[in-house]
Write an enzyme that holds these catalytic residues in place. Structure first.
Site, PDB file in Angstrom:
ATOM      1  N   HIS A 221      10.491  17.793  -8.298  1.00 16.45           N
ATOM      2  CA  HIS A 221      10.666  19.245  -8.388  1.00 16.45           C
ATOM      3  C   HIS A 221       9.436  20.026  -7.909  1.00 16.45           C
ATOM      4  O   HIS A 221       8.832  20.816  -8.624  1.00 16.45           O
ATOM      5  CB  HIS A 221      11.218  19.751  -9.724  1.00 16.45           C
ATOM      6  CG  HIS A 221      10.699  19.101 -10.977  1.00 16.45           C
ATOM      7  ND1 HIS A 221       9.393  19.097 -11.318  1.00 16.45           N
ATOM      8  CD2 HIS A 221      11.352  18.478 -11.979  1.00 16.45           C
ATOM      9  CE1 HIS A 221       9.256  18.497 -12.484  1.00 16.45           C
ATOM     10  NE2 HIS A 221      10.427  18.104 -12.901  1.00 16.45           N
TER      11      HIS A 221
ATOM     12  N   HIS B  58      14.822  11.316 -23.385  1.00 19.03           N
ATOM     13  CA  HIS B  58      14.721  12.577 -22.613  1.00 19.03           C
ATOM     14  C   HIS B  58      15.838  12.508 -21.577  1.00 19.03           C
ATOM     15  O   HIS B  58      16.064  11.459 -20.967  1.00 19.03           O
ATOM     16  CB  HIS B  58      13.335  12.603 -21.982  1.00 19.03           C
ATOM     17  CG  HIS B  58      13.051  13.676 -20.978  1.00 19.03           C
ATOM     18  ND1 HIS B  58      13.558  14.949 -21.031  1.00 19.03           N
ATOM     19  CD2 HIS B  58      12.224  13.651 -19.893  1.00 19.03           C
ATOM     20  CE1 HIS B  58      13.074  15.640 -20.009  1.00 19.03           C
ATOM     21  NE2 HIS B  58      12.276  14.890 -19.297  1.00 19.03           N
TER      22      HIS B  58
ATOM     23  N   GLU C 117      16.239  14.256 -18.695  1.00 19.57           N
ATOM     24  CA  GLU C 117      16.047  14.589 -17.283  1.00 19.57           C
ATOM     25  C   GLU C 117      16.532  13.410 -16.426  1.00 19.57           C
ATOM     26  O   GLU C 117      16.474  12.242 -16.824  1.00 19.57           O
ATOM     27  CB  GLU C 117      14.574  14.912 -16.983  1.00 19.57           C
ATOM     28  CG  GLU C 117      14.419  15.511 -15.593  1.00 19.57           C
ATOM     29  CD  GLU C 117      13.111  16.251 -15.351  1.00 19.57           C
ATOM     30  OE1 GLU C 117      12.193  16.138 -16.162  1.00 19.57           O
ATOM     31  OE2 GLU C 117      13.034  16.952 -14.314  1.00 19.57           O
TER      32      GLU C 117
ATOM     33  N   ASP D  48      15.612  11.651 -13.956  1.00 18.55           N
ATOM     34  CA  ASP D  48      14.837  10.453 -13.595  1.00 18.55           C
ATOM     35  C   ASP D  48      14.888   9.392 -14.695  1.00 18.55           C
ATOM     36  O   ASP D  48      14.563   8.230 -14.454  1.00 18.55           O
ATOM     37  CB  ASP D  48      13.381  10.792 -13.227  1.00 18.55           C
ATOM     38  CG  ASP D  48      12.696  11.675 -14.239  1.00 18.55           C
ATOM     39  OD1 ASP D  48      13.376  12.396 -14.989  1.00 18.55           O
ATOM     40  OD2 ASP D  48      11.447  11.657 -14.284  1.00 18.55           O
TER      41      ASP D  48
ATOM     42  N   HIS E 128       8.559  16.482 -22.021  1.00 19.63           N
ATOM     43  CA  HIS E 128       8.391  17.523 -21.035  1.00 19.63           C
ATOM     44  C   HIS E 128       9.477  18.600 -21.118  1.00 19.63           C
ATOM     45  O   HIS E 128       9.358  19.665 -20.531  1.00 19.63           O
ATOM     46  CB  HIS E 128       8.383  16.806 -19.677  1.00 19.63           C
ATOM     47  CG  HIS E 128       8.781  17.513 -18.469  1.00 19.63           C
ATOM     48  ND1 HIS E 128       9.708  17.044 -17.591  1.00 19.63           N
ATOM     49  CD2 HIS E 128       8.358  18.696 -17.970  1.00 19.63           C
ATOM     50  CE1 HIS E 128       9.838  17.870 -16.588  1.00 19.63           C
ATOM     51  NE2 HIS E 128       9.035  18.876 -16.777  1.00 19.63           N
TER      52      HIS E 128
ATOM     53  N   ASP F 207       7.798  10.763 -20.894  1.00 22.13           N
ATOM     54  CA  ASP F 207       6.992  11.397 -19.843  1.00 22.13           C
ATOM     55  C   ASP F 207       5.498  11.452 -20.185  1.00 22.13           C
ATOM     56  O   ASP F 207       4.651  11.373 -19.279  1.00 22.13           O
ATOM     57  CB  ASP F 207       7.469  12.840 -19.606  1.00 22.13           C
ATOM     58  CG  ASP F 207       8.614  12.914 -18.600  1.00 22.13           C
ATOM     59  OD1 ASP F 207       8.813  11.957 -17.845  1.00 22.13           O
ATOM     60  OD2 ASP F 207       9.318  13.944 -18.592  1.00 22.13           O
TER      61      ASP F 207
ATOM     62  N   TYR G 137      -0.636  14.425 -12.526  1.00 25.22           N
ATOM     63  CA  TYR G 137       0.608  14.453 -13.314  1.00 25.22           C
ATOM     64  C   TYR G 137       0.512  15.532 -14.392  1.00 25.22           C
ATOM     65  O   TYR G 137       1.430  16.322 -14.595  1.00 25.22           O
ATOM     66  CB  TYR G 137       0.794  13.070 -13.937  1.00 25.22           C
ATOM     67  CG  TYR G 137       2.061  12.829 -14.705  1.00 25.22           C
ATOM     68  CD1 TYR G 137       3.160  12.239 -14.095  1.00 25.22           C
ATOM     69  CD2 TYR G 137       2.153  13.153 -16.050  1.00 25.22           C
ATOM     70  CE1 TYR G 137       4.318  11.980 -14.799  1.00 25.22           C
ATOM     71  CE2 TYR G 137       3.302  12.900 -16.772  1.00 25.22           C
ATOM     72  CZ  TYR G 137       4.386  12.318 -16.139  1.00 25.22           C
ATOM     73  OH  TYR G 137       5.524  12.064 -16.853  1.00 25.22           O
TER      74      TYR G 137
ATOM     75  N   HIS H 106       6.729   6.564 -16.695  1.00 24.37           N
ATOM     76  CA  HIS H 106       6.263   6.603 -15.303  1.00 24.37           C
ATOM     77  C   HIS H 106       4.916   5.882 -15.218  1.00 24.37           C
ATOM     78  O   HIS H 106       4.027   6.141 -16.035  1.00 24.37           O
ATOM     79  CB  HIS H 106       6.051   8.046 -14.824  1.00 24.37           C
ATOM     80  CG  HIS H 106       7.304   8.869 -14.789  1.00 24.37           C
ATOM     81  ND1 HIS H 106       8.321   8.648 -13.879  1.00 24.37           N
ATOM     82  CD2 HIS H 106       7.691   9.908 -15.548  1.00 24.37           C
ATOM     83  CE1 HIS H 106       9.291   9.530 -14.082  1.00 24.37           C
ATOM     84  NE2 HIS H 106       8.937  10.311 -15.097  1.00 24.37           N
TER      85      HIS H 106
HETATM   86 FE1  FEO Z   1      10.840  15.045 -17.472  1.00 20.72          FE
HETATM   87 FE2  FEO Z   1      10.167  11.993 -16.067  1.00 20.72          FE
HETATM   88  O1  FEO Z   1      11.176  13.539 -16.522  1.00 20.72           O
END
Ligand code: FEO
Length: 401
Positions: A24, A79, A81, A83, A146, A165, A194, A225
């Site tokens: 994003h 979460h 999102e 990903d 996040h 995250d 990040y 991640h």
């Molecule tokens: Fe908020 Fe890795 O997504």
């Protein structure tokens, strides 16, 4: 393709995305990223988090190296999102879990992404726990880290925090642990990048969450991640680094970012830079044409002063500067001082526009904006130099000398 055992009967089953470049708006060049997911084998087998769309099959293949996917009993979604949950439908279809645990807020985002699903969802809140047999998972909501739906999963018997995250980095690598990576400077840069491009607006929430997490006995932090933090020293290091980044104490270093049409504003930028140098404040000058907006944002991590420059173009500023300001404003940096400058040919609005834009970001603006017509004269460059020097003085005073 193997599942990697990170603790006895706990496996990394995620995917490495070497080609990922845009998260994003945040450039994950040159490394790409990883979507980490974890399998806990116990009397109840649990998959904690899933992966980005298009990676579900890879994840299932990896998982199948150690457990038949149909033997998954529970899925935890820390979460929603995409990903982490973009392959959820495919994974649910293949594993047919008995229960799927999500935060109460996660119920909303899950319903939004997967409307009409009839999955066995179980909402959980901070302090709720589930027993797996030999182990348990305790959930802790980490709202805004996040998204409002974010939570982390703590396995006390293993002193393991699966942190989603937070504490992540966009690193794509064939190694899974920080201590195997071997590129310390790059690792630190990826954490900073990040944080400054994702976590920064939620710095106050980070400062609230850290004391809660620090009460837990954590020997390993496994984010969703990048690399896994292993050992008490590394865990303390990353928590302390997060605290430092979130506090945003002013640092004696300046960032000048600018765009230029016919090199006049560029000359002004370098004159402002020389003023900082004469004021004993190190400076980085970044053209928005030559640097991605997320690289400029990352640079801000080390800078207590921010100076913006643009020529006047169509009664306003150049478009790349507008994009940079929009991006920066959304990430809500705190505790900075700012300054502005710009050249013009006819109407000359840009320097004031930039001054107002940085002021709207709640930056202290101790100096008037500097503008010059056409090509900068000796006096114009002197005024730019003075701007840099005066800002250096103001920043030094803010930093305590
Ligand atoms: Fe908020 Fe890795 O997504």
């Amino acid at each position: 393709m193997q599942a990697l055992e990170i603790k006895k009967d706990i496996f990394w089953v995620g995917c490495v995305d070497y080609d990922h470049r845009d998260f994003h708006g945040y450039s994950t060049s040159p490394e790409g990223t990883t979507y980490n997911a974890y399998l806990i084998k116990d009397q109840k087998n649990v998959l904690v988090d899933t992966v980005s769309p298009g990676f579900g099959k890879t994840m299932l293949c990896r998982l199948a190296k150690t457990l038949d996917p149909e033997k998954i009993d529970y899925i935890v979604c820390n979460h929603m999102e995409m990903d982490h949950a973009g392959s959820l439908a495919e994974i649910v279809e293949r594993t047919k879990p008995e229960k799927i645990f999500v935060s109460q807020t996660g119920m909303k985002s899950l319903a939004g992404y997967y409307p009409g699903n009839s999955w066995p969802l179980v909402p959980v809140k901070s302090g709720d726990s589930i027993s797996l047999g030999k182990r348990q998972i305790i959930f802790q909501e980490t709202r805004m880290l996040h998204w409002p739906d974010s939570m982390v999963s703590y396995i006390p018997e293993e002193k393991l925090l699966i942190s989603n995250d937070i504490f992540g980095q966009n690193i794509a690598s064939s190694v899974r642990f920080v201590d195997e990576y071997g590129k310390q400077d790059e690792y630190l840069q990826r954490i900073k990048e990040y944080f400054y491009n994702i976590v920064l607006p939620y710095s106050p929430m980070v400062l609230k969450a850290l004391p809660i997490l620090e009460k837990l006995d954590i020997e390993m932090i496994a984010p969703d991640h990048g690399l896994i933090h292993r050992g008490y020293d590394e865990v303390k290091f990353i928590i302390d680094m997060y605290r430092t980044l979130a506090e945003q104490k002013p640092q004696k270093r300046a960032l000048i970012f600018y765009d230029t049409m016919w090199h006049s504003t560029e000359q002004m930028a370098y004159a402002v830079g020389s003023g900082f140098e004469d004021g004993n404040v190190p400076v980085r000058i970044m053209s928005v044409k030559s640097n991605h907006h997320s690289a400029i944002m990352t640079e801000l991590a080390d800078c207590g002063a921010v100076v913006a420059g643009s020529p006047t173009h169509n009664n306003t500023i150049l478009p790349l500067m507008a994009a940079q300001l929009t991006y920066m404003k959304g990430l809500r940096p705190l505790n900075r001082i700012g300054g502005a400058f710009g050249s013009y040919g006819w109407s000359g609005e840009s320097a004031k526009y930039l001054q107002d834009a940085l002021s709207e970001m709640k930056m202290e603006m101790p100096c008037a904006p500097v503008k010059c017509a056409w090509r900068p004269t000796k006096d114009d460059l002197k005024a730019c130099h003075e701007l840099g020097k005066n800002l250096a003085q103001a920043l030094s005073a803010k930093c305590g000398g």
